[in-house]
Motif scaffolding. Structure first.
Motif, PDB file in Angstrom:
ATOM      1  N   GLU A   1       0.809  -1.210   0.000  1.00 60.92           N
ATOM      2  CA  GLU A   1       0.000   0.000   0.000  1.00 60.92           C
ATOM      3  C   GLU A   1       0.844   1.263   0.000  1.00 60.92           C
ATOM      4  OE1 GLU A   1      -3.591   1.868   2.728  1.00 60.92           O
ATOM      5  OE2 GLU A   1      -2.392   0.229   3.502  1.00 60.92           O
ATOM      6  N   LEU A   2       0.379   2.256  -0.772  1.00 60.26           N
ATOM      7  CA  LEU A   2       0.842   3.629  -0.632  1.00 60.26           C
ATOM      8  C   LEU A   2      -0.252   4.289   0.193  1.00 60.26           C
ATOM      9  CD1 LEU A   2       2.190   4.843  -4.077  1.00 60.26           C
ATOM     10  CD2 LEU A   2       3.422   4.652  -1.950  1.00 60.26           C
ATOM     11  N   PRO A   3       0.002   4.634   1.444  1.00 62.74           N
ATOM     12  CA  PRO A   3      -1.058   5.060   2.355  1.00 62.74           C
ATOM     13  C   PRO A   3      -1.985   6.128   1.782  1.00 62.74           C
ATOM     14  CG  PRO A   3       1.020   4.884   3.513  1.00 62.74           C
ATOM     15  CD  PRO A   3       1.312   4.690   2.050  1.00 62.74           C
ATOM     16  N   GLY A   4      -3.279   5.790   1.760  1.00 60.63           N
ATOM     17  CA  GLY A   4      -4.314   6.721   1.338  1.00 60.63           C
ATOM     18  C   GLY A   4      -4.418   6.958  -0.160  1.00 60.63           C
ATOM     19  N   MET A   5      -3.600   6.303  -0.970  1.00 61.37           N
ATOM     20  CA  MET A   5      -3.599   6.590  -2.397  1.00 61.37           C
ATOM     21  C   MET A   5      -3.877   5.405  -3.289  1.00 61.37           C
ATOM     22  SD  MET A   5      -0.746   9.219  -3.502  1.00 61.37           S
ATOM     23  CE  MET A   5      -0.097   9.323  -1.883  1.00 61.37           C
ATOM     24  N   LEU A   6      -3.056   4.377  -3.154  1.00 58.14           N
ATOM     25  CA  LEU A   6      -3.092   3.268  -4.092  1.00 58.14           C
ATOM     26  C   LEU A   6      -2.640   2.002  -3.390  1.00 58.14           C
ATOM     27  CD1 LEU A   6      -3.449   2.639  -7.169  1.00 58.14           C
ATOM     28  CD2 LEU A   6      -1.028   3.106  -7.418  1.00 58.14           C
ATOM     29  N   THR A   7      -3.272   0.897  -3.740  1.00 56.04           N
ATOM     30  CA  THR A   7      -2.901  -0.395  -3.179  1.00 56.04           C
ATOM     31  C   THR A   7      -2.660  -1.347  -4.332  1.00 56.04           C
ATOM     32  OG1 THR A   7      -4.311   0.025  -1.272  1.00 56.04           O
ATOM     33  CG2 THR A   7      -3.647  -2.238  -1.639  1.00 56.04           C
ATOM     34  N   SER A   8      -1.614  -2.152  -4.222  1.00 56.84           N
ATOM     35  CA  SER A   8      -1.351  -3.148  -5.251  1.00 56.84           C
ATOM     36  C   SER A   8      -1.307  -4.523  -4.604  1.00 56.84           C
ATOM     37  CB  SER A   8      -0.032  -2.862  -5.967  1.00 56.84           C
ATOM     38  OG  SER A   8       1.050  -3.080  -5.100  1.00 56.84           O
ATOM     39  N   ALA A   9      -1.565  -5.521  -5.412  1.00 58.49           N
ATOM     40  CA  ALA A   9      -1.461  -6.905  -4.965  1.00 58.49           C
ATOM     41  C   ALA A   9      -0.496  -7.593  -5.918  1.00 58.49           C
ATOM     42  CB  ALA A   9      -2.824  -7.577  -4.983  1.00 58.49           C
ATOM     43  N   VAL A  10       0.664  -7.988  -5.405  1.00 64.12           N
ATOM     44  CA  VAL A  10       1.702  -8.594  -6.245  1.00 64.12           C
ATOM     45  C   VAL A  10       1.778 -10.090  -5.957  1.00 64.12           C
ATOM     46  CG1 VAL A  10       3.056  -6.492  -6.493  1.00 64.12           C
ATOM     47  CG2 VAL A  10       3.531  -7.999  -4.604  1.00 64.12           C
ATOM     48  N   GLU A  11       2.029 -10.842  -7.010  1.00 63.15           N
ATOM     49  CA  GLU A  11       2.101 -12.294  -6.890  1.00 63.15           C
ATOM     50  C   GLU A  11       3.370 -12.695  -6.143  1.00 63.15           C
ATOM     51  OE1 GLU A  11       2.139 -16.181  -9.801  1.00 63.15           O
ATOM     52  OE2 GLU A  11       1.588 -14.239 -10.631  1.00 63.15           O
ATOM     53  N   VAL A  12       3.203 -13.650  -5.219  1.00 70.06           N
ATOM     54  CA  VAL A  12       4.314 -14.141  -4.410  1.00 70.06           C
ATOM     55  C   VAL A  12       4.312 -15.659  -4.480  1.00 70.06           C
ATOM     56  CG1 VAL A  12       5.309 -14.233  -2.103  1.00 70.06           C
ATOM     57  CG2 VAL A  12       4.081 -12.216  -2.819  1.00 70.06           C
ATOM     58  N   SER A  13       5.480 -16.246  -4.654  1.00 71.90           N
ATOM     59  CA  SER A  13       5.596 -17.697  -4.655  1.00 71.90           C
ATOM     60  C   SER A  13       5.325 -18.226  -3.251  1.00 71.90           C
ATOM     61  CB  SER A  13       7.001 -18.105  -5.100  1.00 71.90           C
ATOM     62  OG  SER A  13       7.175 -19.487  -4.917  1.00 71.90           O
ATOM     63  N   PRO A  14       4.513 -19.278  -3.124  1.00 66.49           N
ATOM     64  CA  PRO A  14       4.221 -19.834  -1.793  1.00 66.49           C
ATOM     65  C   PRO A  14       5.476 -20.309  -1.045  1.00 66.49           C
ATOM     66  CG  PRO A  14       2.751 -20.765  -3.439  1.00 66.49           C
ATOM     67  CD  PRO A  14       3.765 -19.945  -4.174  1.00 66.49           C
ATOM     68  N   ASP A  15       6.547 -20.602  -1.775  1.00 61.19           N
ATOM     69  CA  ASP A  15       7.796 -21.036  -1.147  1.00 61.19           C
ATOM     70  C   ASP A  15       8.400 -19.967  -0.250  1.00 61.19           C
ATOM     71  OD1 ASP A  15       7.431 -23.300  -2.671  1.00 61.19           O
ATOM     72  OD2 ASP A  15       8.844 -22.668  -4.222  1.00 61.19           O
ATOM     73  N   TYR A  16       8.132 -18.676  -0.547  1.00 60.17           N
ATOM     74  CA  TYR A  16       8.741 -17.570   0.185  1.00 60.17           C
ATOM     75  C   TYR A  16       7.875 -17.048   1.322  1.00 60.17           C
ATOM     76  CZ  TYR A  16      11.743 -17.402  -3.952  1.00 60.17           C
ATOM     77  OH  TYR A  16      12.602 -17.713  -4.972  1.00 60.17           O
ATOM     78  N   ILE A  17       6.653 -17.536   1.464  1.00 63.59           N
ATOM     79  CA  ILE A  17       5.715 -17.007   2.459  1.00 63.59           C
ATOM     80  C   ILE A  17       5.931 -17.688   3.808  1.00 63.59           C
ATOM     81  CG2 ILE A  17       3.286 -16.812   3.086  1.00 63.59           C
ATOM     82  CD1 ILE A  17       2.655 -16.660   0.086  1.00 63.59           C
ATOM     83  N   GLN A  18       6.046 -16.849   4.836  1.00 60.89           N
ATOM     84  CA  GLN A  18       6.174 -17.337   6.204  1.00 60.89           C
ATOM     85  C   GLN A  18       5.091 -16.633   7.025  1.00 60.89           C
ATOM     86  OE1 GLN A  18       9.681 -16.067   8.357  1.00 60.89           O
ATOM     87  NE2 GLN A  18       9.814 -18.087   9.315  1.00 60.89           N
TER      88      GLN A  18
END
Length: 173
Positions: free
Chosen positions: A154-171
């Motif tokens: 998020e850019l506070p109050g302006m814009l939000t993005s959702a970026v793809e992440v490999s499940p291998d890197y998620i904790q």
């Protein structure tokens, strides 16, 4: 140097939008881009175009940018609502660098305005370990039926993005 939030009043199909003009002048700019198929006569081309046509961010000082804004009729500052007279809207360097790093890590980015993100869309809190987004923390985008894992940035109050992440890197945090 500050990241100023600007408006580009040119048409969406303009040959030289403000972001191209500012880039040619040597300014460091950022505009959220997406892939679209555009027709040029009988030929269709896949092109990168701004996700939100009139939104761009410029890293500069007010003294360097004011003369350019005065000369260019289609370029304007975005101002703080309820702020003092002609107080330009700015973004902190850390927030902007984080956002650009996340968006630049993949071609598959979804953009949302802050009011489009509902509490039901905000999933579990995670940390990214490894890969291009190493060290980032945030929440996963939770939409029913979505198979890809996406991190909300998020850019506070302006814009939000959702970026793809490999499940291998998620904790999970």
């Amino acid at each position: 140097m500050t990241w100023f939030v600007m408006r580009d009043l040119t048409r969406a199909n303009a040959k030289r939008p403000a972001w191209k003009q500012l880039e040619e002048m040597g300014f460091r700019i950022f505009t959220p881009m997406v892939w679209k198929v555009r027709r040029a006569g009988a030929v269709s081309k896949r092109m990168r175009v701004p996700a939100i046509h009139d939104l761009l961010f410029v890293n500069s000082t007010r003294e360097e940018l004011d003369p350019v804004v005065d000369r260019t009729a289609t370029l304007q500052y975005r101002f703080v609502r309820g702020g003092s007279y002609r107080e330009a809207l700015t973004v902190r360097d850390e927030d902007m660098e984080r956002f650009m790093r996340a968006v630049g890590s993949t071609d598959d980015v979804l953009y949302y305005s802050p009011e489009e993100i509902t509490p039901s869309m905000v999933g579990r809190k995670v940390a990214i370990v490894g890969g291009p987004l190493d060290g980032m923390t945030g929440h996963l985008l939770s939409i029913k039926g979505m198979r890809k894992r996406r991190l909300i940035v998020e850019l506070p109050g302006m814009l939000t993005s959702a970026v793809e992440v490999s499940p291998d890197y998620i904790q999970l945090v």
